[in-house]
Design an enzyme around this catalytic site. Structure first.
Site, PDB file in Angstrom:
ATOM      1  N   SER A   1       0.793  -1.238   0.000  1.00 21.31           N
ATOM      2  CA  SER A   1       0.000   0.000   0.000  1.00 21.31           C
ATOM      3  C   SER A   1       0.817   1.276   0.000  1.00 21.31           C
ATOM      4  O   SER A   1       0.250   2.362  -0.127  1.00 21.31           O
ATOM      5  CB  SER A   1      -0.951   0.009   1.202  1.00 21.31           C
TER       6      SER A   1
ATOM      7  N   LYS B   1       0.145   3.587  -2.764  1.00 15.84           N
ATOM      8  CA  LYS B   1      -0.938   4.575  -2.702  1.00 15.84           C
ATOM      9  C   LYS B   1      -0.402   6.002  -2.651  1.00 15.84           C
ATOM     10  O   LYS B   1      -1.128   6.950  -2.946  1.00 15.84           O
ATOM     11  CB  LYS B   1      -1.842   4.289  -1.506  1.00 15.84           C
TER      12      LYS B   1
ATOM     13  N   SER C   1      -6.007   2.708   4.560  1.00 14.30           N
ATOM     14  CA  SER C   1      -5.473   2.091   3.350  1.00 14.30           C
ATOM     15  C   SER C   1      -6.580   1.410   2.548  1.00 14.30           C
ATOM     16  O   SER C   1      -6.405   0.324   1.996  1.00 14.30           O
ATOM     17  CB  SER C   1      -4.376   1.081   3.703  1.00 14.30           C
TER      18      SER C   1
END
Length: 382
Positions: free
Chosen positions: A92, A95, A150
């Protein structure tokens, strides 16, 4: 290449999770950034394997991660690094690139009513914030879901607003190139594991540095607790999964991640005495909290070393709007010459891929789908 024992590589015993992460990093399609040379963007030393630190440095903390970088966010100096350009699954932390790409496009007050199609295509076991079809959200709400929990569901809704997942992925790839993140190959917008999706400690540090220049990005990544809309006009509380927020002196953000393949990944930023440092840690080989402990230790080291240690490279400046790149220096770039060398030298990834082929034959990587630990937060897959 000599025969490799089932759980060893270059004489070093590797954890099962490490083998899985390396396998995913090796599975990059031909023609992507994982070609036969390890990048030297930011300086020749950053393309080398192992730990790189300049003269005049205090002793580095003990680490067991495959790769890490400590850098000054303002000057761009890379104070020390280990395998800075090694390509590994990012989880993640990718991101951050999604936010660098999409966040500037929408006003935070803009509203969007979610439909079922917005949530289609998420991978099984994805981390979710709890976005539901039929509820109206502001862009501000959705970004809180991305950064604090997340949430892959929040990513998919924002991507749908941006014209769809495929369009967003293409824009993320273009943004990575603009930021000089040549180690990164985007396959999913949310960081969910896909074959060939890789980044590096160097590239993740670039994403964080770029993002922190945006006031909204900085706000979201530093928010510890927020209320999130629920059905019937109700709300529920979100708590940021970044464990350094509220526990590390001067912490700003930025983003953590976990998948079965990537292990734990984390980029943190902290400010002390007017100096902002970035630390990225990828794939500790043991210890769930190790990614945070190592990031904190590396930041502590960086604050002690900054101004005393010779940098081993720099964080590359983005490609200009005209498409030009800085001129390159054959040596470590200086503050006056924020240059980026062209990729050269042997690839650590290519050798790793060959080694892993032997491990696959022995069936070691069949363990890649093992159950995740049940500690709080460990269900997250990107």
């Amino acid at each position: 290449m000599p025969e490799i024992p089932p759980t060893k590589f270059n004489g070093r015993t590797l954890s099962r999770r490490t083998l899985v992460g390396l396998a995913a990093a090796a599975a990059v399609p031909a023609g992507t950034a994982a070609a036969a040379a390890r990048s030297t963007v930011g300086g020749e030393r950053l393309g080398r394997s192992g730990t790189q630190v300049g003269s005049g440095a205090p002793a580095l903390p003990s680490t067991n991660s495959l790769a890490w970088v400590v850098a000054d966010a303002d000057s761009g100096d890379v104070l020390a690094a280990r395998n800075a350009h090694q390509q590994l699954p990012p989880a993640s932390t990718l991101k951050m690139l999604f936010a660098d790409t999409v966040l500037p496009k929408f006003k935070k007050t803009q509203k969007h009513k979610v439909v079922a199609a917005d949530l289609a295509g998420m991978g099984g076991g994805s981390s979710l914030v709890g976005v539901e079809a039929g509820i109206m959200y502001t862009v501000h709400d959705l970004w809180l879901g991305v950064f604090l929990r997340s949430g892959n569901d929040a990513v998919h809704v924002l991507a749908a607003m941006n014209g769809g997942i495929d369009k967003t992925i293409e824009e993320m790839r273009a943004r990575a190139k603009q930021l000089r993140a040549d180690d990164t190959h985007v396959v999913s917008a949310d960081g969910y594991d896909h074959p060939g999706q890789v980044s590096s400690a160097y590239d993740l540090t670039l994403f964080a540095r770029a993002g922190l220049q945006n006031a909204d990005f900085r706000e979201y990544c530093s928010t510890r607790i927020a209320e999130f809309p629920a059905e019937g006009g109700k709300t529920f509380q979100l708590q940021n999964t970044n464990r350094l927020l509220g526990s590390y002196s001067g912490i700003i953000g930025v983003k953590n991640g976990y998948t079965t393949n990537a292990g734990n990944t984390f980029t943190g930023a902290a400010e002390r005495g007017g100096r902002t440092l970035l630390a990225t840690v990828m794939h500790p080989q043991y210890g769930y909290d190790e990614v945070y402990k190592e990031a904190a230790a590396l930041l502590d080291w960086g604050f002690e070393a900054a101004g005393e240690v010779d940098p081993v490279g720099v964080l590359a400046e983005p490609v200009s709007a005209a498409g030009s790149r800085p001129t390159a220096s054959a040596n470590v770039p200086t503050t006056e010459n924020r240059a980026s060398a062209t990729p050269s030298g042997p690839s650590g990834l290519a050798g790793t891929a060959a080694a892993l082929s032997a491990l696959v034959a022995g069936g070691v990587l069949a363990l890649r789908r093992r159950p995740q630990p049940k500690a709080v937060g460990r269900r997250r897959r990107a």
